[in-house]
Design an enzyme around this catalytic site. Structure first.
Site, mmCIF file in Angstrom:
data_model
loop_
_atom_site.group_PDB
_atom_site.id
_atom_site.type_symbol
_atom_site.label_atom_id
_atom_site.label_comp_id
_atom_site.label_asym_id
_atom_site.label_seq_id
_atom_site.Cartn_x
_atom_site.Cartn_y
_atom_site.Cartn_z
ATOM 1 N N ASP A 104 0.863 -1.171 0.000
ATOM 2 C CA ASP A 104 0.000 0.000 0.000
ATOM 3 C C ASP A 104 0.900 1.221 0.000
ATOM 4 O OD1 ASP A 104 -2.585 1.384 2.140
ATOM 5 O OD2 ASP A 104 -2.204 1.554 0.012
ATOM 6 N N ASP A 277 -8.012 -7.181 1.579
ATOM 7 C CA ASP A 277 -7.016 -7.249 2.660
ATOM 8 C C ASP A 277 -7.683 -6.730 3.926
ATOM 9 O OD1 ASP A 277 -6.531 -4.105 2.167
ATOM 10 O OD2 ASP A 277 -5.600 -4.714 4.066
ATOM 11 N N CYS A 315 -12.464 -27.465 10.402
ATOM 12 C CA CYS A 315 -11.393 -26.608 9.885
ATOM 13 C C CYS A 315 -10.122 -27.421 9.690
ATOM 14 C CB CYS A 315 -11.141 -25.459 10.876
ATOM 15 S SG CYS A 315 -9.782 -24.383 10.389
ATOM 16 N N CYS A 317 -7.079 -26.255 9.578
ATOM 17 C CA CYS A 317 -5.852 -25.530 9.934
ATOM 18 C C CYS A 317 -5.054 -26.265 11.003
ATOM 19 C CB CYS A 317 -6.203 -24.110 10.408
ATOM 20 S SG CYS A 317 -6.589 -23.977 12.155
ATOM 21 N N CYS A 320 -6.695 -26.240 14.537
ATOM 22 C CA CYS A 320 -7.887 -27.083 14.717
ATOM 23 C C CYS A 320 -7.575 -28.569 14.552
ATOM 24 C CB CYS A 320 -8.972 -26.674 13.726
ATOM 25 S SG CYS A 320 -9.583 -25.020 14.053
ATOM 26 N N HIS A 346 -5.451 -19.912 12.721
ATOM 27 C CA HIS A 346 -6.835 -20.306 12.426
ATOM 28 C C HIS A 346 -7.575 -19.210 11.660
ATOM 29 C CE1 HIS A 346 -10.953 -21.668 12.698
ATOM 30 N NE2 HIS A 346 -11.245 -20.458 13.118
HETATM 31 C C1 LIG Z 1 -9.258 -0.920 7.406
HETATM 32 N N1 LIG Z 1 -9.955 -0.139 6.408
HETATM 33 C C2 LIG Z 1 -9.246 0.414 5.399
HETATM 34 N N2 LIG Z 1 -7.940 0.167 5.126
HETATM 35 C C3 LIG Z 1 -7.636 0.977 4.074
HETATM 36 C C4 LIG Z 1 -6.411 1.149 3.393
HETATM 37 C C5 LIG Z 1 -5.189 0.259 3.667
HETATM 38 C C6 LIG Z 1 -4.689 0.346 4.993
HETATM 39 C C7 LIG Z 1 -3.252 -0.159 5.182
HETATM 40 O O1 LIG Z 1 -3.014 0.063 6.556
HETATM 41 C C8 LIG Z 1 -3.067 -1.167 7.265
HETATM 42 O O2 LIG Z 1 -4.393 -1.519 7.619
HETATM 43 C C9 LIG Z 1 -5.005 -0.624 8.539
HETATM 44 C C10 LIG Z 1 -2.484 -2.129 6.301
HETATM 45 O O3 LIG Z 1 -1.087 -2.021 6.403
HETATM 46 C C11 LIG Z 1 -2.999 -1.646 4.928
HETATM 47 O O4 LIG Z 1 -2.024 -1.785 3.931
HETATM 48 C C12 LIG Z 1 -1.392 -2.964 3.767
HETATM 49 C C13 LIG Z 1 -6.371 2.161 2.391
HETATM 50 N N3 LIG Z 1 -5.178 2.432 1.769
HETATM 51 C C14 LIG Z 1 -5.117 3.432 0.847
HETATM 52 N N4 LIG Z 1 -3.957 3.739 0.231
HETATM 53 N N5 LIG Z 1 -6.235 4.165 0.490
HETATM 54 C C15 LIG Z 1 -7.448 3.945 1.039
HETATM 55 O O5 LIG Z 1 -8.422 4.620 0.678
HETATM 56 C C16 LIG Z 1 -7.539 2.911 2.060
HETATM 57 C C17 LIG Z 1 -8.764 2.656 2.702
HETATM 58 C C18 LIG Z 1 -8.803 1.703 3.726
HETATM 59 N N6 LIG Z 1 -9.812 1.309 4.546
HETATM 60 ZN ZN LIG Z 2 -8.865 -23.724 12.321
#
Ligand SMILES: CNc1nc2c(CC[C@H]3O[C@@H](OC)[C@H](O)[C@@H]3OC)c3nc(N)[nH]c(=O)c3cc2[nH]1
Ligand SMILES: [Zn+2]
Length: 380
Positions: A104, A277, A315, A317, A320, A346
């Site tokens: 990201d 994710d 499950c 995993c 489990c 899990h």
């Molecule tokens: C949880 N909801 C959510 N996550 C989001 C993330 C990844 C989070 C990033 O931060 C970490 O997770 C919190 C992880 O590291 C993930 O990237 C791998 C987003 N990233 C970007 N660039 N733009 C978005 O609009 C966006 C919206 C989200 N909504």
């Molecule tokens: Zn399991």
């Protein structure tokens, strides 16, 4: 059919194959081609924000069927630095993971750090959550950092619009994110790496459509849907998907960022989402909550002190197959690290297996009944 668009000399590697539609829904089963393998969708991608999926090893991730894992540019940029990772041979080598990696861009972290940030056309100034130093990220810096990390799929630098947001703010921010996407594209010079744009637009239907159309016209190999799972009610998230997904090219991957729980996954797949994710499975595991097809099971509860059954008898995993709820509860109560390793294993297995089951249902043209049956027994 295999579609693999070539943009100039940059070979687009997130090609899309076998988009199979079923029923009235937009659900589809596809194949994603990357330099580290061909991966099945719909897919859940375990989050390894700081170059590790907390508490589990790459070998365990491989065993449970993980295909692509995530890391986060914001965190790795601050520590240990992306040049260091490049010197180590890139993220795959650094963390000994030979599957797919998606990074990201850091947009979410920078903007979720609250008042310590300042956003301009150029980019975002913010204070490091590690040492309080003043930092700055722009599309060019975020893309350079991701080229250093060497993930197979990288994300354009964007602003994740907070929820709720005024229409005018959402409009100006979305337009800026589109300009940043163009700058990200220009700064992206590493072949063998796919750059996805991120659709924004807040919770406004018209802004979602404008954002999607503008980014599609810039012709990216794949599209993230951002600005969701930020506290909005689920029906609002689904409404934004309904407005956005049909505007995205059928033959390119759609990645719903930060989602989620199985009920959200099955609805989003119905709208045509391919990739997910979420930190949820690993985060709740660390405080002793297990995910099951009927909802959450808080293994730490006293009710399981003498329960010698596994978390889920069906499950496959490691947790489990070999350990009881009573044993895992004992470890969690005793603050034994192995306890949260087992709940993490899990939960990740559960979501990876759930997306595999959805893919099979789509291929057998029974996704809609699969969705009905699942939602009937799942309590949120
Ligand atoms: C949880 N909801 C959510 N996550 C989001 C993330 C990844 C989070 C990033 O931060 C970490 O997770 C919190 C992880 O590291 C993930 O990237 C791998 C987003 N990233 C970007 N660039 N733009 C978005 O609009 C966006 C919206 C989200 N909504
Ligand atoms: Zn399991």
């Amino acid at each position: 059919m295999l579609t693999c668009a070539f943009a100039g000399q940059k070979k687009v590697l997130a090609a899309y194959e076998e988009a199979v539609k079923c029923g009235y829904s937009g659900a589809r089963a596809g194949r994603l081609h990357t330099p580290h393998g061909v991966f099945d969708t719909p897919m859940f991608m375990p989050v390894g924000t700081q170059a590790t999926v907390k508490a589990v090893s790459p070998r365990e991730l491989k065993e449970m069927g993980a295909q692509i894992i995530l890391s986060n540019t914001y965190h790795l940029y601050l520590r240990p630095g992306t040049e260091l990772v490049a010197e180590a041979g890139g993220l795959h080598r650094f963390m000994d993971w030979d599957g797919g990696i998606l990074t990201d861009s850091g947009g979410f972290q920078v903007f979720s750090l609250g008042p310590l940030r300042k956003i301009t056309e150029e980019g975002a100034a913010f204070r490091s959550h590690i040492d309080g130093s003043t930092q700055f990220l722009s599309p060019e810096i975020a893309i350079k950092a991701q080229m250093n990390l060497g993930a197979d799929i990288i994300m354009a630098f964007d602003e994740c619009i907070p929820y709720p947001a005024e229409y005018q703010y959402a409009k100006l921010s979305t337009e800026r994110t589109t300009r940043w996407a163009e700058r990200s594209q220009k700064a992206h010079t590493r072949s063998g790496q796919a750059l996805f744009a991120i659709v924004q637009g807040g919770m406004y239907q018209d802004l979602r459509r404008v954002s999607a159309n503008d980014l599609v016209s810039l012709d990216f190999p794949g599209y993230g849907i951002g600005g969701l799972s930020v506290g909005e009610p689920k029906p609002v998230m689904y409404e934004m998907l309904e407005q956005t997904v049909p505007l995205l090219p059928e033959n390119k991957p759609r990645y719903l960022m930060g989602v989620g729980t199985p009920d959200c996954l099955v609805e989003a797949v119905r709208y045509g989402i391919d990739m997910f994710d979420c930190v949820f499975p690993t985060r709740v595991a660390r405080n002793g909550t297990a995910m099951t097809k009927s909802g959450r099971l808080v293994v730490k509860n006293a009710a399981y002190a003498k329960d010698f059954l596994p978390i889920d008898e069906n499950c496959g995993c490691y947790a489990c197959q070999n350990f009881s709820r009573a044993y895992i509860r004992h470890l969690l109560k005793a603050d034994e690290i192995f306890g949260l390793r087992l709940t993490t294993i899990h939960n990740l297995y559960f979501l990876l297996d759930f997306t595999k089951k959805m893919r099979q249902a789509i291929l057998e043209d029974r996704f809609l009944s699969f969705r009905e049956e699942f939602l009937a027994q799942y309590c949120k």
